[in-house]
Design a protein around this motif. Sequence first.
Motif, PDB file in Angstrom:
ATOM      1  N   VAL A 203       0.930  -1.081   0.090  1.00  0.00           N
ATOM      2  CA  VAL A 203       0.033   0.272  -0.211  1.00  0.00           C
ATOM      3  C   VAL A 203       0.810   1.344   0.009  1.00  0.00           C
ATOM      4  CG1 VAL A 203      -1.706   1.164   1.347  1.00  0.00           C
ATOM      5  CG2 VAL A 203      -1.982  -0.996   0.919  1.00  0.00           C
ATOM      6  N   GLU A 204       1.790   1.278   0.698  1.00  0.00           N
ATOM      7  CA  GLU A 204       2.936   2.534   0.792  1.00  0.00           C
ATOM      8  C   GLU A 204       3.603   2.898  -0.531  1.00  0.00           C
ATOM      9  OE1 GLU A 204       3.525   4.689   3.390  1.00  0.00           O
ATOM     10  OE2 GLU A 204       1.802   3.818   3.980  1.00  0.00           O
ATOM     11  N   GLY A 205       3.918   1.426  -1.038  1.00  0.00           N
ATOM     12  CA  GLY A 205       4.717   1.677  -2.345  1.00  0.00           C
ATOM     13  C   GLY A 205       4.564   0.714  -3.118  1.00  0.00           C
ATOM     14  N   PHE A 206       3.795   0.863  -4.432  1.00  0.00           N
ATOM     15  CA  PHE A 206       3.143  -0.460  -5.262  1.00  0.00           C
ATOM     16  C   PHE A 206       4.373  -0.876  -6.114  1.00  0.00           C
ATOM     17  CE2 PHE A 206       1.744  -2.025  -9.163  1.00  0.00           C
ATOM     18  CZ  PHE A 206       0.901  -3.489  -8.848  1.00  0.00           C
ATOM     19  N   THR A 207       4.902  -2.105  -6.247  1.00  0.00           N
ATOM     20  CA  THR A 207       5.879  -2.737  -7.332  1.00  0.00           C
ATOM     21  C   THR A 207       5.356  -3.863  -7.469  1.00  0.00           C
ATOM     22  OG1 THR A 207       7.344  -3.425  -5.710  1.00  0.00           O
ATOM     23  CG2 THR A 207       7.562  -1.208  -6.016  1.00  0.00           C
ATOM     24  N   TRP A 208       5.573  -4.361  -8.868  1.00  0.00           N
ATOM     25  CA  TRP A 208       5.108  -5.748  -9.229  1.00  0.00           C
ATOM     26  C   TRP A 208       6.130  -6.967  -8.473  1.00  0.00           C
ATOM     27  CZ3 TRP A 208       0.923  -6.737 -11.237  1.00  0.00           C
ATOM     28  CH2 TRP A 208       0.296  -5.525 -12.095  1.00  0.00           C
ATOM     29  N   LEU A 209       7.266  -6.327  -7.890  1.00  0.00           N
ATOM     30  CA  LEU A 209       8.175  -7.183  -7.084  1.00  0.00           C
ATOM     31  C   LEU A 209       7.281  -7.678  -5.928  1.00  0.00           C
ATOM     32  CD1 LEU A 209      10.932  -9.006  -7.077  1.00  0.00           C
ATOM     33  CD2 LEU A 209      11.927  -6.826  -6.069  1.00  0.00           C
ATOM     34  N   LYS A 210       6.850  -6.654  -5.238  1.00  0.00           N
ATOM     35  CA  LYS A 210       6.167  -6.918  -3.964  1.00  0.00           C
ATOM     36  C   LYS A 210       4.803  -7.654  -4.034  1.00  0.00           C
ATOM     37  CE  LYS A 210       7.821  -2.441  -1.928  1.00  0.00           C
ATOM     38  NZ  LYS A 210       7.346  -1.187  -1.360  1.00  0.00           N
ATOM     39  N   VAL A 211       4.218  -7.321  -5.092  1.00  0.00           N
ATOM     40  CA  VAL A 211       2.942  -8.310  -5.473  1.00  0.00           C
ATOM     41  C   VAL A 211       3.418  -9.796  -5.870  1.00  0.00           C
ATOM     42  CG1 VAL A 211       1.414  -8.372  -7.334  1.00  0.00           C
ATOM     43  CG2 VAL A 211       1.713  -6.388  -6.549  1.00  0.00           C
ATOM     44  N   GLY A 212       4.557  -9.975  -6.568  1.00  0.00           N
ATOM     45  CA  GLY A 212       4.928 -11.317  -6.880  1.00  0.00           C
ATOM     46  C   GLY A 212       5.251 -11.926  -5.592  1.00  0.00           C
ATOM     47  N   ALA A 213       6.054 -11.305  -4.514  1.00  0.00           N
ATOM     48  CA  ALA A 213       6.330 -11.897  -3.438  1.00  0.00           C
ATOM     49  C   ALA A 213       5.173 -12.336  -2.525  1.00  0.00           C
ATOM     50  CB  ALA A 213       7.385 -10.802  -2.504  1.00  0.00           C
ATOM     51  N   LEU A 214       4.123 -11.435  -2.564  1.00  0.00           N
ATOM     52  CA  LEU A 214       2.978 -11.851  -1.686  1.00  0.00           C
ATOM     53  C   LEU A 214       2.219 -12.627  -2.207  1.00  0.00           C
ATOM     54  CD1 LEU A 214       1.173 -10.741   0.388  1.00  0.00           C
ATOM     55  CD2 LEU A 214      -0.074  -9.105  -1.165  1.00  0.00           C
ATOM     56  N   VAL A 215       2.349 -12.768  -3.506  1.00  0.00           N
ATOM     57  CA  VAL A 215       1.269 -13.971  -4.250  1.00  0.00           C
ATOM     58  C   VAL A 215       1.964 -15.391  -3.956  1.00  0.00           C
ATOM     59  CG1 VAL A 215       0.771 -14.920  -6.304  1.00  0.00           C
ATOM     60  CG2 VAL A 215       0.334 -12.372  -5.884  1.00  0.00           C
ATOM     61  N   VAL A 216       3.494 -15.266  -4.129  1.00  0.00           N
ATOM     62  CA  VAL A 216       4.079 -16.542  -3.795  1.00  0.00           C
ATOM     63  C   VAL A 216       4.026 -16.990  -2.342  1.00  0.00           C
ATOM     64  CG1 VAL A 216       6.475 -17.528  -3.550  1.00  0.00           C
ATOM     65  CG2 VAL A 216       5.767 -16.208  -5.568  1.00  0.00           C
ATOM     66  N   ASN A 217       3.899 -16.133  -1.467  1.00  0.00           N
ATOM     67  CA  ASN A 217       3.798 -16.395   0.087  1.00  0.00           C
ATOM     68  C   ASN A 217       2.333 -16.738   0.233  1.00  0.00           C
ATOM     69  OD1 ASN A 217       6.526 -15.884   0.736  1.00  0.00           O
ATOM     70  ND2 ASN A 217       5.861 -13.844   1.357  1.00  0.00           N
ATOM     71  N   LEU A 218       1.431 -16.250  -0.212  1.00  0.00           N
ATOM     72  CA  LEU A 218      -0.023 -16.532   0.311  1.00  0.00           C
ATOM     73  C   LEU A 218      -0.185 -17.843  -0.509  1.00  0.00           C
ATOM     74  CD1 LEU A 218      -2.088 -13.456  -0.600  1.00  0.00           C
ATOM     75  CD2 LEU A 218      -1.637 -14.384   1.682  1.00  0.00           C
ATOM     76  N   ALA A 219       0.190 -18.223  -1.855  1.00  0.00           N
ATOM     77  CA  ALA A 219      -0.200 -19.471  -2.444  1.00  0.00           C
ATOM     78  C   ALA A 219       0.625 -20.587  -1.692  1.00  0.00           C
ATOM     79  CB  ALA A 219       0.512 -19.412  -3.812  1.00  0.00           C
ATOM     80  N   ALA A 220       2.059 -20.431  -1.106  1.00  0.00           N
ATOM     81  CA  ALA A 220       2.619 -21.265  -0.073  1.00  0.00           C
ATOM     82  C   ALA A 220       1.893 -21.647   0.928  1.00  0.00           C
ATOM     83  CB  ALA A 220       4.114 -20.738   0.091  1.00  0.00           C
ATOM     84  N   VAL A 221       1.028 -20.695   1.733  1.00  0.00           N
ATOM     85  CA  VAL A 221       0.468 -21.153   2.666  1.00  0.00           C
ATOM     86  C   VAL A 221      -0.874 -21.985   2.357  1.00  0.00           C
ATOM     87  CG1 VAL A 221      -1.060 -19.944   4.561  1.00  0.00           C
ATOM     88  CG2 VAL A 221       1.335 -18.977   3.956  1.00  0.00           C
ATOM     89  N   VAL A 222      -1.477 -21.509   1.376  1.00  0.00           N
ATOM     90  CA  VAL A 222      -2.961 -22.139   1.144  1.00  0.00           C
ATOM     91  C   VAL A 222      -2.403 -23.710   0.692  1.00  0.00           C
ATOM     92  CG1 VAL A 222      -4.478 -22.283  -0.731  1.00  0.00           C
ATOM     93  CG2 VAL A 222      -3.927 -20.078   0.507  1.00  0.00           C
ATOM     94  N   TYR A 223      -1.213 -23.716  -0.148  1.00  0.00           N
ATOM     95  CA  TYR A 223      -0.800 -25.153  -0.728  1.00  0.00           C
ATOM     96  C   TYR A 223      -0.504 -25.979   0.603  1.00  0.00           C
ATOM     97  CZ  TYR A 223       2.399 -28.863  -2.274  1.00  0.00           C
ATOM     98  OH  TYR A 223       3.085 -29.909  -2.461  1.00  0.00           O
ATOM     99  N   LEU A 224       0.434 -25.518   1.518  1.00  0.00           N
ATOM    100  CA  LEU A 224       0.796 -26.226   2.814  1.00  0.00           C
ATOM    101  C   LEU A 224      -0.389 -26.671   3.536  1.00  0.00           C
ATOM    102  CD1 LEU A 224       4.144 -24.332   3.533  1.00  0.00           C
ATOM    103  CD2 LEU A 224       3.943 -26.760   2.558  1.00  0.00           C
ATOM    104  N   VAL A 225      -1.329 -25.816   3.824  1.00  0.00           N
ATOM    105  CA  VAL A 225      -2.457 -26.100   4.704  1.00  0.00           C
ATOM    106  C   VAL A 225      -3.442 -27.033   4.004  1.00  0.00           C
ATOM    107  CG1 VAL A 225      -4.496 -24.924   5.606  1.00  0.00           C
ATOM    108  CG2 VAL A 225      -2.302 -23.716   6.010  1.00  0.00           C
ATOM    109  N   TRP A 226      -3.725 -26.824   2.771  1.00  0.00           N
ATOM    110  CA  TRP A 226      -4.635 -27.874   2.150  1.00  0.00           C
ATOM    111  C   TRP A 226      -3.941 -29.204   1.872  1.00  0.00           C
ATOM    112  CZ3 TRP A 226      -9.667 -27.858   1.483  1.00  0.00           C
ATOM    113  CH2 TRP A 226     -10.333 -28.736   0.393  1.00  0.00           C
ATOM    114  N   SER A 227      -2.772 -29.137   1.048  1.00  0.00           N
ATOM    115  CA  SER A 227      -2.189 -30.465   0.733  1.00  0.00           C
ATOM    116  C   SER A 227      -1.825 -31.207   1.852  1.00  0.00           C
ATOM    117  CB  SER A 227      -0.993 -30.274  -0.279  1.00  0.00           C
ATOM    118  OG  SER A 227      -0.015 -29.580   0.271  1.00  0.00           O
ATOM    119  N   LYS A 228      -1.149 -30.484   3.005  1.00  0.00           N
ATOM    120  CA  LYS A 228      -0.651 -31.335   4.148  1.00  0.00           C
ATOM    121  C   LYS A 228      -1.654 -31.377   5.293  1.00  0.00           C
ATOM    122  CE  LYS A 228       3.106 -31.613   1.804  1.00  0.00           C
ATOM    123  NZ  LYS A 228       3.483 -33.091   1.124  1.00  0.00           N
TER     124      LYS A 228
END
Length: 259
Positions: A203-228
């Motif tokens: 929110v403070e400063g939009f960059t696509w790098l920050k968006v990519g890092a957030l998406v990867v982290n959220l996807a990792a959390v969902v994947y681990l919780v669901w598959s494991k």
Amino acid sequence: MRLTPFRAFDWNLRSCGLHGHVTYRPDEEPLAERLHTSTPVGEAWRCLRCGTFALGAPAAAGPADEAPLVLRGRALRDAVILRLLAAERGIRGLLLLLLAYGIYRFDGSRQALRKTLDDYLPLLKPAAMKAGVDLEHAGPVRLIEHALTLKHSTLLLVSAGVLAYGILQLTEAVGLWLMKRWGEYVAVVGTSIFVPLEVYELVEGFTWLKVGALVVNLAAVVYLVWSKRLFGIRGGHAAFEAERHAESLLAVEHAAALA
């Protein structure tokens, strides 16, 4: 014609090529007969992972439902995903440790850094202005100047915080690489804690790098919780262990069915 280079990629054969075949003699004779064959150079047993026959005596024996757990197919792809996450966490953890050490060393040499900044910044200004860069207001320069104003105790706290975060990342890396359940819990909790901070930075400063890092982290959390099946999801630990136990028997039956 569409090119699909990974369509025929066999994860099972790749794993057997790296780690060797997994052979097992079940006590149940009908299954044992289907897993065994004789060759001119000796007996051979069908691999529970890739399904090919491997020369020599079986590596282990016992009831079919107590066969060793063999990762195959989708489970192997899941293992690769965990290892990739572990590698990313490991690299990040090492960089954070180096950063913590750099902050600690910076505190003892801030006068030298201030002198260097005062001596060389004016010399670089003309070239920077020609390139259209306002050097005095550039991000790295502003960050260094802000750090020079911090107290000794504040820098020590920052260094300790970065060090703790780096250790957390390395702990996640070890647990995920070894495919331990505790490592999956640490990864989910550790990643989730910093998601609000990542959202704030976005929110403070939009960059696509920050968006990519957030998406990867959220996807990792969902994947681990669901598959494991973490935190009781989809039956929790009991269902996860039952699935693993069933997979060992299915591996025997699958290898036998190939015959």
